[in-house]
Scaffold this active site. Structure first.
Site, short mmCIF file in Angstrom:
data_model
loop_
_atom_site.label_atom_id
_atom_site.label_comp_id
_atom_site.label_asym_id
_atom_site.label_seq_id
_atom_site.Cartn_x
_atom_site.Cartn_y
_atom_site.Cartn_z
N GLY A 77 9.21 90.11 132.90
CA GLY A 77 9.74 90.46 131.59
C GLY A 77 11.23 90.68 131.65
N GLY A 107 5.51 89.46 134.71
CA GLY A 107 5.05 88.71 133.53
C GLY A 107 4.85 87.23 133.79
N GLU A 142 6.18 95.81 140.82
CA GLU A 142 6.50 96.88 139.88
C GLU A 142 6.75 98.25 140.50
OE1 GLU A 142 4.94 93.56 137.58
OE2 GLU A 142 4.26 94.54 139.41
N ASP A 189 1.07 95.27 135.72
CA ASP A 189 0.47 95.12 134.39
C ASP A 189 0.13 93.66 134.18
OD1 ASP A 189 3.12 94.23 134.17
OD2 ASP A 189 3.33 94.94 132.10
#
Length: 350
Positions: free
Chosen positions: A76, A124, A147, A155
């Site tokens: 992201g 992402g 992360e 995620d």
């Protein structure tokens, strides 16, 4: 097919290039100078194209790829998340909500969804590729969920994917953020086929003329050896421990250089992110659907957005690049069970 006129553009042009050729629809993430990092508008653009193609009989296969030579997608837009979190904003929650819905849609898409996972595929980028029905890696692939290094938790369905790897390989990848090469991605179930990078243009061209199940066998090769298969024994021994602290102790006591290096990596990560990630992986392992896991991940992401560690982690790794984050709390011993449980609590959306 064209994206709507609201699609963001810069010197590279539209951030998602959408086209059809022959039997295939192509999605090209087009922010090469940002390693094709995903924005909210890009997520919506991908979803718009998938909607248009789902019932279009002319499109038999969807292909997603990245512009430039460096990778499919690095994740992201971290800088945008940083600015939103610093300001106490909530725009990132809308991005995550739509991104996670897209991840689930990709996993259930009724047509072959071919992800060309060449180069860097992280965060992402894993979400828009590893949930697809046909995942292709190359000798340049570096697949990771890094992360914990920025005070965040895997995620985009990452805890779902990594909780289902052989043994504890996924736990190792999730906690350390280690990169999986092609063979490692195949071993852990993050990819399906190895194709040399020089053959990707030919593969894409053939997909415009024939179904994926006919094309892939003509291009798939044996991947060069990876690292995880040989490390399986010490990884499984260490990461079955009930706590992060004991995982680290087992790694240090193993007498294996690579294991000790992994312990050093863990000691540099956010203590809170490590403990929450381990709990999330173990919950995900017994949950029965990607959608259920994504719902939990949304709670974790929501909690992280208001945490000190996410802002500090991005500052240290991306903004100031001093690589010296000051985590809060600073040690694993200071992170309580209540702290971890708070991440999993229901939260009212703004």
């Amino acid at each position: 097919m064209r994206l709507n006129q609201d699609t963001p553009q810069d010197a590279d042009g539209p951030h998602v290039l959408v086209r059809t050729e022959g039997r295939a629809g192509f999605l090209t993430l087009n922010r090469p100078r940002a390693l094709n990092a995903l924005t909210h508008a890009m997520v919506l653009g991908i979803d718009e194209a998938l909607t248009a193609w789902e019932d279009d009989p002319a499109v038999e296969t969807v292909v997603i790829q990245g512009a430039g030579a460096r990778g499919l997608c690095a994740g992201g837009d971290i800088r945008a998340i940083y600015e939103d979190a610093r300001a106490g904003g909530t725009e990132t929650l809308g991005f995550w909500r739509d991104e996670y819905r897209l991840n689930a849609r990709i996993a259930r898409y009724p047509k072959p969804y071919v992800a060309l996972m060449d180069g860097i595929v992280m965060g992402g980028g894993v979400g828009v590729s590893a949930h697809g029905s046909v995942r292709v890696v190359t000798e340049r692939s570096r697949v990771a969920m890094p992360e914990t290094g920025i005070g965040f938790v895997p995620d985009v369905g990452g805890t779902y994917l990594l909780s289902r790897t052989p043994g504890e390989l996924g736990t190792h990848l999730a906690l350390t953020g280690a990169q999986a090469d092609a063979a490692d991605a195949l071993l852990t179930g993050l990819a399906d086929h190895f194709v040399p990078s020089e053959d990707l243009p030919g593969l894409a061209e053939e997909l415009t003329r024939a179904p994926a199940h006919e094309v892939l066998p003509r291009f798939a090769r044996t991947a060069p050896p990876g690292r995880l298969a040989a490390a399986r024994d010490w990884i499984d021994t260490a990461y079955t421990a009930p706590t992060v602290e004991e995982v680290i102790d087992r790694l240090l006591d193993s007498g294996i250089t690579e294991a000790k290096e992994s312990a050093t990596t863990l000691l540099s990560r956010s203590p809170t992110a490590l403990k929450v990630t381990l709990a999330a992986l173990r919950r995900a392992r017994v949950m029965d659907s990607l959608e259920a896991v994504l719902a939990v991940e949304f709670r974790l992401s929501h909690a992280a957005l208001t945490s000190a560690d996410l802002v500090e982690g991005i500052r240290a790794q991306v903004i100031d690049k001093d690589r010296a984050p000051r985590w809060t709390p600073a040690t694993l011993a200071e992170v309580t069970e209540a702290d971890v449980a708070a991440y999993f609590a229901e939260r009212a959306l703004p």
